[in-house]
Design a protein around this motif. Sequence first.
Motif, short mmCIF file in Angstrom:
data_model
loop_
_atom_site.label_atom_id
_atom_site.label_comp_id
_atom_site.label_asym_id
_atom_site.label_seq_id
_atom_site.Cartn_x
_atom_site.Cartn_y
_atom_site.Cartn_z
N GLY A 16 -13.66 90.58 25.17
CA GLY A 16 -15.08 90.35 24.91
C GLY A 16 -15.82 91.64 24.63
N GLU A 17 -15.40 92.71 25.32
CA GLU A 17 -16.04 94.01 25.13
C GLU A 17 -14.97 95.09 25.24
OE1 GLU A 17 -19.50 96.80 27.20
OE2 GLU A 17 -19.31 94.67 27.70
N ALA A 18 -14.85 95.92 24.22
CA ALA A 18 -13.81 96.95 24.18
C ALA A 18 -14.04 97.98 25.28
CB ALA A 18 -13.79 97.64 22.82
N LEU A 19 -12.97 98.44 25.88
CA LEU A 19 -13.02 99.51 26.87
C LEU A 19 -13.01 100.83 26.12
CD1 LEU A 19 -12.92 100.33 29.87
CD2 LEU A 19 -10.42 100.28 29.70
N GLU A 20 -14.16 101.48 26.05
CA GLU A 20 -14.31 102.64 25.17
C GLU A 20 -13.37 103.78 25.53
OE1 GLU A 20 -15.85 102.91 22.30
OE2 GLU A 20 -16.27 100.78 22.55
N ALA A 38 5.20 107.86 13.33
CA ALA A 38 4.62 106.77 12.54
C ALA A 38 4.63 105.46 13.32
CB ALA A 38 5.38 106.62 11.23
N ALA A 39 5.72 105.17 14.01
CA ALA A 39 5.79 103.95 14.79
C ALA A 39 4.81 103.98 15.96
CB ALA A 39 7.22 103.73 15.30
N GLY A 40 4.66 105.16 16.57
CA GLY A 40 3.70 105.29 17.66
C GLY A 40 2.28 105.08 17.19
N ALA A 41 1.96 105.62 16.00
CA ALA A 41 0.63 105.40 15.45
C ALA A 41 0.40 103.92 15.17
CB ALA A 41 0.46 106.21 14.15
N ALA A 42 1.42 103.24 14.67
CA ALA A 42 1.30 101.80 14.43
C ALA A 42 1.09 101.04 15.74
CB ALA A 42 2.55 101.28 13.71
N ASP A 43 1.81 101.42 16.78
CA ASP A 43 1.64 100.78 18.08
C ASP A 43 0.21 100.93 18.60
OD1 ASP A 43 4.02 99.51 18.81
OD2 ASP A 43 4.94 101.37 19.49
N LYS A 44 -0.32 102.15 18.47
CA LYS A 44 -1.68 102.40 18.96
C LYS A 44 -2.72 101.69 18.10
CE LYS A 44 -0.48 104.57 22.52
NZ LYS A 44 -0.73 103.98 23.85
N ALA A 45 -2.43 101.55 16.82
CA ALA A 45 -3.33 100.79 15.95
C ALA A 45 -3.35 99.32 16.37
CB ALA A 45 -2.89 100.92 14.49
N VAL A 46 -2.18 98.78 16.75
CA VAL A 46 -2.13 97.41 17.25
C VAL A 46 -2.95 97.29 18.54
CG1 VAL A 46 -0.62 95.64 18.23
CG2 VAL A 46 0.09 96.88 16.18
N SER A 47 -2.84 98.30 19.41
CA SER A 47 -3.62 98.29 20.66
C SER A 47 -5.12 98.27 20.37
CB SER A 47 -3.27 99.50 21.51
OG SER A 47 -1.94 99.43 21.97
N LEU A 48 -5.53 99.09 19.40
CA LEU A 48 -6.95 99.12 19.02
C LEU A 48 -7.39 97.78 18.48
CD1 LEU A 48 -7.30 102.60 17.26
CD2 LEU A 48 -8.55 101.84 19.29
N ASP A 71 -11.00 105.34 22.72
CA ASP A 71 -11.02 106.77 22.39
C ASP A 71 -9.63 107.37 22.52
OD1 ASP A 71 -13.72 106.63 21.90
OD2 ASP A 71 -14.32 107.49 23.83
N ARG A 72 -8.92 106.98 23.55
CA ARG A 72 -7.56 107.52 23.74
C ARG A 72 -6.64 107.08 22.61
NH1 ARG A 72 -4.34 109.91 27.37
NH2 ARG A 72 -2.15 109.30 27.48
N CYS A 73 -6.69 105.81 22.25
CA CYS A 73 -5.85 105.31 21.16
C CYS A 73 -6.19 106.00 19.84
CB CYS A 73 -5.98 103.80 21.03
SG CYS A 73 -5.21 102.87 22.36
N ARG A 74 -7.47 106.18 19.58
CA ARG A 74 -7.89 106.85 18.35
C ARG A 74 -7.37 108.29 18.33
NH1 ARG A 74 -11.47 105.49 14.76
NH2 ARG A 74 -12.04 107.68 14.54
N THR A 75 -7.45 108.98 19.45
CA THR A 75 -6.95 110.35 19.52
C THR A 75 -5.45 110.40 19.25
OG1 THR A 75 -8.66 111.00 21.10
CG2 THR A 75 -6.67 112.34 21.05
N GLN A 76 -4.73 109.42 19.79
CA GLN A 76 -3.28 109.38 19.58
C GLN A 76 -2.93 109.08 18.13
OE1 GLN A 76 -2.94 106.59 22.98
NE2 GLN A 76 -1.19 107.82 23.63
#
Length: 212
Positions: A116-120, A98-108, A124-129
């Motif tokens: 200025g422009e998201a690195l896709e 759960a904490a890891g998912a929260a961390d990746k959500a913060v990264s997203l 994608d990696r963060c979403r997968t995680q």
Amino acid sequence: MMLIGQYDSPFVRRVAIALRLYAIPYEHKPWSTFGDAATIAAYNPLIRVPTLVFDDGVALMDSFAILETLDERVGPERAMIAASGPDRREAFRLIALAAGAADKAVSLLYERALRGEALEMWVDRCRTQVCGALDALESARAARTTPWLFGETIGHADIILATMLRFVREALPGAFDLAAWPAISAHAAKCEALPVFQEISQPYHLVKPGEG
């Protein structure tokens, strides 16, 4: 004690809820890591939240370390995690997911809001995680018939699961269809219905550099 950080952070919120459930009084300082960076740095050179300043002036950062210390303070009979054995190990596994998912959500969130422009590729990696963690948490909750993840009383794993899902829903609206994870969504809703969750609550608002 003094708890630094805003309640829209899933990590600050999990610490605050634990403090309240443990009946440990504290002063809340809703400082932002952007707008109040210099103030926070006086207590935590990493300028991260949550930071909990104890009565003797020692400041701990990282919700894992803070809650371990609070658990030791209240003793094994009151601590919201098993003292030893398989349940303790499994609780740490679910908490880490759960904490890891929260961390990746913060990264997203920061990738989309501060660049200025998201690195896709990174998005994608963060979403997968995040999705992988939600899948694992869904399986764990669906396999249990107890009111809470580890029995009849709420624990740290329940709290971070709920605070993480609320953050994902509010900070990244539309990014994840949480209906795809019905067991943990229902579990989080049960948590959010508790008075302590309603009292320790703050709608998410991104504070960018230069803002207060």
